[in-house]
Motif scaffolding. Structure first.
Motif, PDB file in Angstrom:
ATOM      1  N   PHE A 195      67.927  28.431  80.106  1.00 44.35           N
ATOM      2  CA  PHE A 195      68.999  29.400  80.261  1.00 44.35           C
ATOM      3  C   PHE A 195      69.964  28.774  81.260  1.00 44.35           C
ATOM      4  N   ASN A 212      70.103  29.084  73.915  1.00 33.10           N
ATOM      5  CA  ASN A 212      70.984  30.098  74.483  1.00 33.10           C
ATOM      6  C   ASN A 212      72.390  29.566  74.697  1.00 33.10           C
ATOM      7  N   ASN A 213      72.493  28.352  75.207  1.00 34.30           N
ATOM      8  CA  ASN A 213      73.797  27.740  75.433  1.00 34.30           C
ATOM      9  C   ASN A 213      73.661  26.230  75.277  1.00 34.30           C
ATOM     10  N   GLY A 262      73.828  29.812  69.204  1.00 29.64           N
ATOM     11  CA  GLY A 262      73.579  30.223  70.578  1.00 29.64           C
ATOM     12  C   GLY A 262      74.322  31.489  70.918  1.00 29.64           C
ATOM     13  N   SER A 263      74.295  31.844  72.210  1.00 29.32           N
ATOM     14  CA  SER A 263      74.926  33.103  72.611  1.00 29.32           C
ATOM     15  C   SER A 263      75.994  32.926  73.684  1.00 29.32           C
ATOM     16  N   TYR A 264      76.064  31.738  74.308  1.00 25.24           N
ATOM     17  CA  TYR A 264      76.999  31.575  75.421  1.00 25.24           C
ATOM     18  C   TYR A 264      77.491  30.136  75.459  1.00 25.24           C
ATOM     19  N   GLN A 278      73.117  37.820  72.889  1.00 24.03           N
ATOM     20  CA  GLN A 278      71.959  37.196  73.528  1.00 24.03           C
ATOM     21  C   GLN A 278      70.640  37.884  73.182  1.00 24.03           C
ATOM     22  N   LEU A 329      69.756  37.023  69.646  1.00 20.54           N
ATOM     23  CA  LEU A 329      69.254  35.652  69.546  1.00 20.54           C
ATOM     24  C   LEU A 329      67.785  35.589  69.950  1.00 20.54           C
ATOM     25  N   ALA A 330      67.446  36.239  71.060  1.00 19.77           N
ATOM     26  CA  ALA A 330      66.057  36.255  71.511  1.00 19.77           C
ATOM     27  C   ALA A 330      65.145  36.882  70.462  1.00 19.77           C
ATOM     28  N   ASN A 344      62.369  32.198  80.927  1.00 14.19           N
ATOM     29  CA  ASN A 344      63.447  32.625  80.024  1.00 14.19           C
ATOM     30  C   ASN A 344      63.121  32.541  78.523  1.00 14.19           C
ATOM     31  N   PHE A 345      63.825  31.702  77.772  1.00 20.84           N
ATOM     32  CA  PHE A 345      63.634  31.625  76.326  1.00 20.84           C
ATOM     33  C   PHE A 345      62.425  30.776  75.911  1.00 20.84           C
TER      34      PHE A 345
END
Length: 231
Positions: free
Chosen positions: A26, A52-53, A75-77, A100, A103-104, A173-174
């Protein structure tokens, strides 16, 4: 017993062009930075990356991006990477942006063998274009598909030779969900320990999800350093 790699180059050598790769982390927290660097050195191309990014310009997945090894990013960011912005605007990079939380859940669903699910996030936005929307109890929900990958790269604080992993605080995190969603999951661990050193109650990722491990030292760079001014 799992495969214990002796070099990061060995760990990534079977990854081919056009592979889909999930990468934990993350920002720069909890990223498998040495596996990413080895992938850069391998010069494998046309990758689809799910994370995520995409790191920053000079670290993490940003290194793959800079080296033109990524064709598509899910991704999300994307806010900390100017090269990412440039490639998108120039049409050099395909991007699938996902909220986000969605995505998770897409990654978790993929790892659990769930092909799709409905969520209210994204209804009425460009994210919903071309996707099925259904109403449940008077509220609209968007159909999202689960995500899987050919390879998953994760980073853990500890791992044992059976593949059990423990993450450290927010570096978790992920990583746990990504570990479940790869056909082959490779874990970069800060310490490779004996199984008896792992408290079963503290394990975050059971070894059944992990195919290989490698021990490495991480730089643990800070994405955006904020310090308090002296009075």
């Amino acid at each position: 017993m799992k495969t214990i790699y002796t070099s990061f180059q060995e760990a990534v050598k079977r990854i081919e062009d056009y592979s889909t790769i999930m990468v934990g982390g993350f920002g720069l927290v909890g990223i498998p930075e040495n596996l990413i660097k080895a992938l850069v050195e391998s010069e494998v191309k046309h990758l689809t990356v799910i994370s995520n990014n995409c790191g920053v310009d000079d670290w993490g997945l940003g290194l793959l991006l800079k080296n033109k090894q990524i064709d598509k990013m899910i991704g999300s960011y994307v806010g900390e990477n100017k090269e990412f912005e440039r490639q998108v605007l120039e049409g050099e990079l395909e991007v699938e942006l996902t909220p986000q939380g969605t995505l998770a859940e897409r990654i978790r669903a993929g790892g659990a063998g769930i092909p799709a699910f409905y969520t209210p996030a994204g209804v009425g936005t460009p994210i919903a274009e071309g996707k099925e929307v259904r109403s449940f109890d008077g509220k609209e929900y968007l159909l999202q598909t689960g995500l899987t990958a050919d390879y998953s790269f994760v980073r853990a604080a500890k791992g044992d030779r059976y593949g059990n992993l423990i993450y450290n605080k927010t570096a978790r995190n992920f990583n746990p969900m990504i570990a479940t969603a790869g056909k082959v999951t490779i874990a970069e661990v800060e310490a490779l320990v004996e199984p008896e050193e792992m408290n079963p109650d503290h394990i975050h990722t059971p070894g059944i999800y992990v195919q290989g491990l490698i021990e490495g030292i991480q730089e643990k760079r800070i994405e955006r350093l904020t310090v308090r001014q002296e009075a």
